[in-house]
Motif scaffolding. Structure first.
Motif, PDB file in Angstrom:
ATOM      1  N   ASN A 304      46.175 -65.395 -69.981  1.00 51.98           N
ATOM      2  CA  ASN A 304      46.400 -65.327 -71.110  1.00 51.98           C
ATOM      3  C   ASN A 304      45.889 -65.103 -71.728  1.00 51.98           C
ATOM      4  N   ILE A 305      45.792 -66.701 -72.333  1.00 50.36           N
ATOM      5  CA  ILE A 305      44.774 -66.876 -73.464  1.00 50.36           C
ATOM      6  C   ILE A 305      43.225 -66.630 -73.464  1.00 50.36           C
ATOM      7  N   GLN A 306      42.416 -66.423 -72.148  1.00 52.23           N
ATOM      8  CA  GLN A 306      41.072 -66.016 -71.529  1.00 52.23           C
ATOM      9  C   GLN A 306      41.552 -64.383 -72.332  1.00 52.23           C
ATOM     10  N   LEU A 307      42.027 -63.689 -72.036  1.00 51.72           N
ATOM     11  CA  LEU A 307      42.143 -62.150 -72.462  1.00 51.72           C
ATOM     12  C   LEU A 307      42.507 -61.691 -73.583  1.00 51.72           C
ATOM     13  N   ARG A 311      40.003 -60.523 -75.985  1.00 48.86           N
ATOM     14  CA  ARG A 311      40.445 -59.320 -77.143  1.00 48.86           C
ATOM     15  C   ARG A 311      39.927 -59.850 -77.925  1.00 48.86           C
ATOM     16  N   ASN A 312      39.546 -61.041 -78.597  1.00 51.80           N
ATOM     17  CA  ASN A 312      39.381 -61.055 -80.588  1.00 51.80           C
ATOM     18  C   ASN A 312      37.813 -61.151 -80.275  1.00 51.80           C
ATOM     19  N   GLN A 313      37.005 -61.731 -79.104  1.00 49.12           N
ATOM     20  CA  GLN A 313      35.959 -60.995 -79.063  1.00 49.12           C
ATOM     21  C   GLN A 313      35.278 -59.696 -79.047  1.00 49.12           C
ATOM     22  N   LEU A 314      36.114 -58.544 -79.202  1.00 53.71           N
ATOM     23  CA  LEU A 314      35.843 -57.419 -79.150  1.00 53.71           C
ATOM     24  C   LEU A 314      36.176 -56.154 -80.264  1.00 53.71           C
ATOM     25  N   ILE A 315      37.234 -57.273 -80.602  1.00 56.35           N
ATOM     26  CA  ILE A 315      38.130 -57.241 -82.516  1.00 56.35           C
ATOM     27  C   ILE A 315      36.646 -57.337 -83.073  1.00 56.35           C
ATOM     28  N   GLN A 316      35.953 -58.662 -82.804  1.00 52.54           N
ATOM     29  CA  GLN A 316      34.846 -59.389 -83.499  1.00 52.54           C
ATOM     30  C   GLN A 316      33.817 -58.104 -83.641  1.00 52.54           C
ATOM     31  N   LEU A 317      33.400 -57.883 -82.176  1.00 49.38           N
ATOM     32  CA  LEU A 317      32.472 -56.586 -82.053  1.00 49.38           C
ATOM     33  C   LEU A 317      32.594 -55.162 -83.173  1.00 49.38           C
ATOM     34  N   GLU A 318      33.800 -55.032 -82.977  1.00 50.87           N
ATOM     35  CA  GLU A 318      34.134 -53.523 -83.703  1.00 50.87           C
ATOM     36  C   GLU A 318      34.515 -54.097 -84.825  1.00 50.87           C
ATOM     37  N   LEU A 319      34.289 -55.185 -86.276  1.00 55.11           N
ATOM     38  CA  LEU A 319      34.031 -55.647 -86.837  1.00 55.11           C
ATOM     39  C   LEU A 319      32.733 -55.214 -87.057  1.00 55.11           C
ATOM     40  N   PHE A 320      31.613 -55.530 -86.424  1.00 56.45           N
ATOM     41  CA  PHE A 320      30.040 -55.636 -86.918  1.00 56.45           C
ATOM     42  C   PHE A 320      30.534 -54.745 -87.256  1.00 56.45           C
ATOM     43  N   LEU A 321      30.210 -53.513 -86.113  1.00 55.97           N
ATOM     44  CA  LEU A 321      29.886 -52.960 -85.554  1.00 55.97           C
ATOM     45  C   LEU A 321      30.627 -51.073 -86.340  1.00 55.97           C
ATOM     46  N   SER A 322      31.834 -51.342 -87.138  1.00 49.46           N
ATOM     47  CA  SER A 322      32.421 -51.070 -88.431  1.00 49.46           C
ATOM     48  C   SER A 322      31.324 -50.907 -89.431  1.00 49.46           C
ATOM     49  N   SER A 323      31.149 -52.548 -90.027  1.00 48.54           N
ATOM     50  CA  SER A 323      30.733 -52.481 -90.673  1.00 48.54           C
ATOM     51  C   SER A 323      29.488 -52.124 -90.624  1.00 48.54           C
ATOM     52  N   GLY A 324      28.877 -52.249 -89.532  1.00 52.40           N
ATOM     53  CA  GLY A 324      26.883 -51.653 -90.098  1.00 52.40           C
ATOM     54  C   GLY A 324      27.125 -50.016 -90.365  1.00 52.40           C
ATOM     55  N   THR A 325      28.284 -49.744 -89.551  1.00 50.95           N
ATOM     56  CA  THR A 325      28.685 -48.185 -90.083  1.00 50.95           C
ATOM     57  C   THR A 325      28.328 -47.562 -91.255  1.00 50.95           C
ATOM     58  N   VAL A 326      29.062 -48.284 -92.263  1.00 53.22           N
ATOM     59  CA  VAL A 326      29.710 -48.081 -93.083  1.00 53.22           C
ATOM     60  C   VAL A 326      27.771 -48.163 -94.226  1.00 53.22           C
ATOM     61  N   CYS A 327      27.924 -49.408 -93.478  1.00 52.25           N
ATOM     62  CA  CYS A 327      26.493 -49.747 -94.324  1.00 52.25           C
ATOM     63  C   CYS A 327      25.031 -48.460 -93.978  1.00 52.25           C
ATOM     64  N   HIS A 378      34.389 -66.456 -94.205  1.00 53.91           N
ATOM     65  CA  HIS A 378      35.288 -67.541 -95.285  1.00 53.91           C
ATOM     66  C   HIS A 378      37.335 -66.746 -95.130  1.00 53.91           C
ATOM     67  N   LYS A 379      37.748 -65.809 -94.428  1.00 52.86           N
ATOM     68  CA  LYS A 379      38.639 -65.450 -94.331  1.00 52.86           C
ATOM     69  C   LYS A 379      39.055 -65.860 -93.212  1.00 52.86           C
ATOM     70  N   GLY A 380      38.720 -66.359 -91.871  1.00 52.43           N
ATOM     71  CA  GLY A 380      38.406 -66.961 -90.822  1.00 52.43           C
ATOM     72  C   GLY A 380      38.826 -65.828 -89.723  1.00 52.43           C
ATOM     73  N   LEU A 381      37.895 -64.371 -90.293  1.00 47.26           N
ATOM     74  CA  LEU A 381      38.241 -63.199 -89.568  1.00 47.26           C
ATOM     75  C   LEU A 381      37.307 -63.088 -88.092  1.00 47.26           C
ATOM     76  N   VAL A 382      36.414 -63.864 -88.202  1.00 45.85           N
ATOM     77  CA  VAL A 382      36.062 -63.772 -87.023  1.00 45.85           C
ATOM     78  C   VAL A 382      35.165 -65.310 -86.809  1.00 45.85           C
ATOM     79  N   GLY A 383      34.810 -65.391 -86.088  1.00 40.06           N
ATOM     80  CA  GLY A 383      33.735 -67.128 -85.437  1.00 40.06           C
ATOM     81  C   GLY A 383      32.958 -67.603 -86.123  1.00 40.06           C
ATOM     82  N   SER A 384      33.075 -68.840 -86.532  1.00 42.59           N
ATOM     83  CA  SER A 384      31.603 -69.102 -86.722  1.00 42.59           C
ATOM     84  C   SER A 384      30.171 -69.437 -85.721  1.00 42.59           C
TER      85      SER A 384
END
Length: 384
Positions: A304-307, A311-327, A378-384
């Motif tokens: 479950n931790i691995q899954l 999921r967190n990595q997919l959410i981060q990727l989705e955030l990057f893609l959404s940000s790029g789409t907006v720009c 800065h808000k800790g939404l994605v890993g460093s």
């Protein structure tokens, strides 16, 4: 009416259909019985509800019942009736019951001391072994065989489950796949069923150990001796009924201790020690299953931790893609505004402005994308 009578008769025969039993007596003899339930009830003096517990078609939990003249025993596939002089074991041809039959044949056979009674040239080791064996009544020796058989059977099933489960769990942690998940699911289902079976046997033994009256009911030879012969002044009564086989096997030590044992009908120390030994064995088997369950739970938590991490990595990727789409949408907005086919005066003779619009718009969109990513980190939404 004749047809109805025939049907009722057939139903009655079906209810009282004969079952295969194997009988071992105190003399070491054995024979197969094809007797119906009424004959068995009359032979061992038990009720129909007690015999119903041994019906393989009905699902009853593991039970050890002490009756006036018999012990009714239902332990998984071992279904037996034990009296002070004989053992009746049901379905002796069953593959799981055959080892029990062989062990009863070996353990209940007459010892060499009985066959050569009167000879005084036996070694001290044989005397000690014979005295140790003679201290236990016949029903306890038969009960010991059945308890040892069921404990060994459940322990063997637990060992097989451990052999299959631990490698499967380790493989699942290294590679999460549908095949490995389905394999572990089946093993966990088998472990749950086996744990329930072991728990039922353990609970029955624990219930017996907690109640001295129930243990006293299992002393069939003592009850029979107390009912048949009064206590004499010269010597204590025998534990066993008067029979040439059992009577000749009583050791000097057991004869000396018989008055004390017979005088206190609540003395269940011997049976308590016997049940305690197998209770510890079945409790050890249950501990193995508990350890396996904890290992499975730990594996599930790790998966479950691995899954969650994936999921967190997919959410981060989705955030990057959404940000790029907006720009990019802002960049497309500028291109759309300047690309409209509308005549206006400042569009003439200003061709050099094109490269500045493209450059400034691109830099602004890139700056906006970097700002969004920096804010998310800065808000800790994605890993460093």
């Amino acid at each position: 009416m004749a047809a109805a009578g025939a049907g009722a008769g057939g139903e009655g025969k079906k209810r009282g259909a004969s079952r295969s039993w194997i009988l071992f007596d105190a003399a070491g003899e054995e024979r197969v019985l094809d007797a119906d339930k009424y004959a068995i009830m009359h032979r061992v003096d038990i009720n129909a509800r007690d015999l119903r517990i041994l019906d393989p078609l009905l699902s009853y939990p593991s039970t050890i019942l002490g009756r006036e003249r018999a012990i009714v025993l239902n332990l998984e596939h071992i279904k037996a009736i034990i009296t002070s002089e004989e053992v009746l074991l049901r379905d002796p041809s069953d593959e799981n019951v055959i080892p029990v039959v062989e062990e009863l044949r070996r353990r209940l056979a007459p010892s060499s001391a009985t066959q050569h009674d009167g000879k005084e040239n036996l070694s001290g080791q044989h005397d000690a072994e014979g005295a140790e064996e003679d201290e236990s009544p016949f029903e306890f020796r038969a009960l010991e065989v059945t308890l040892e058989a069921i404990c060994s059977f459940l322990d063997a099933r637990t060992t097989e489950l451990e052999t299959d489960a631990y490698p499967a769990l380790d493989e699942l942690t290294s590679k999460i796949s549908s095949r490995n998940l389905d394999r572990v699911r089946k093993l966990k289902s088998g472990m749950t069923r086996l744990t329930a079976r072991v728990q039922k046997v353990r609970d029955e033994l624990e219930q017996l150990l907690d109640d001295d009256d129930d243990m006293a009911d299992l002393y069939l030879s003592r009850k029979l001796a107390g009912a048949s012969s009064p206590v004499s002044g010269s010597g204590g009564p025998n534990w066993f009924p008067t029979s040439p086989t059992i009577g000749s096997k009583i050791s000097r030590a057991s004869r000396a201790s018989a008055p004390t044992i017979h005088g206190n009908e609540n003395d269940v120390e011997e049976l308590e020690m016997l049940l305690e030994a197998y209770f510890m064995q079945i409790d050890g088997t249950l501990n193995k299953l508990t350890t396996l369950r904890e290992y499975i739970d730990d594996t599930e938590d790790y998966i479950n931790i691995q899954l969650d991490n994936h999921r967190n990595q997919l959410i981060q990727l989705e955030l990057f893609l959404s940000s790029g789409t907006v720009c990019l949408s802002l960049y497309s907005l500028v291109a759309g505004v300047f690309g409209m086919n509308i005549p206006y005066t400042w569009n003439d003779n200003h061709g050099y402005i094109f490269k500045w619009v493209v450059l400034v718009s691109g830099l602004f969109c890139a700056f906006m994308f970097v700002s969004i990513v920096a804010y998310a980190r800065h808000k800790g939404l994605v890993g460093s």
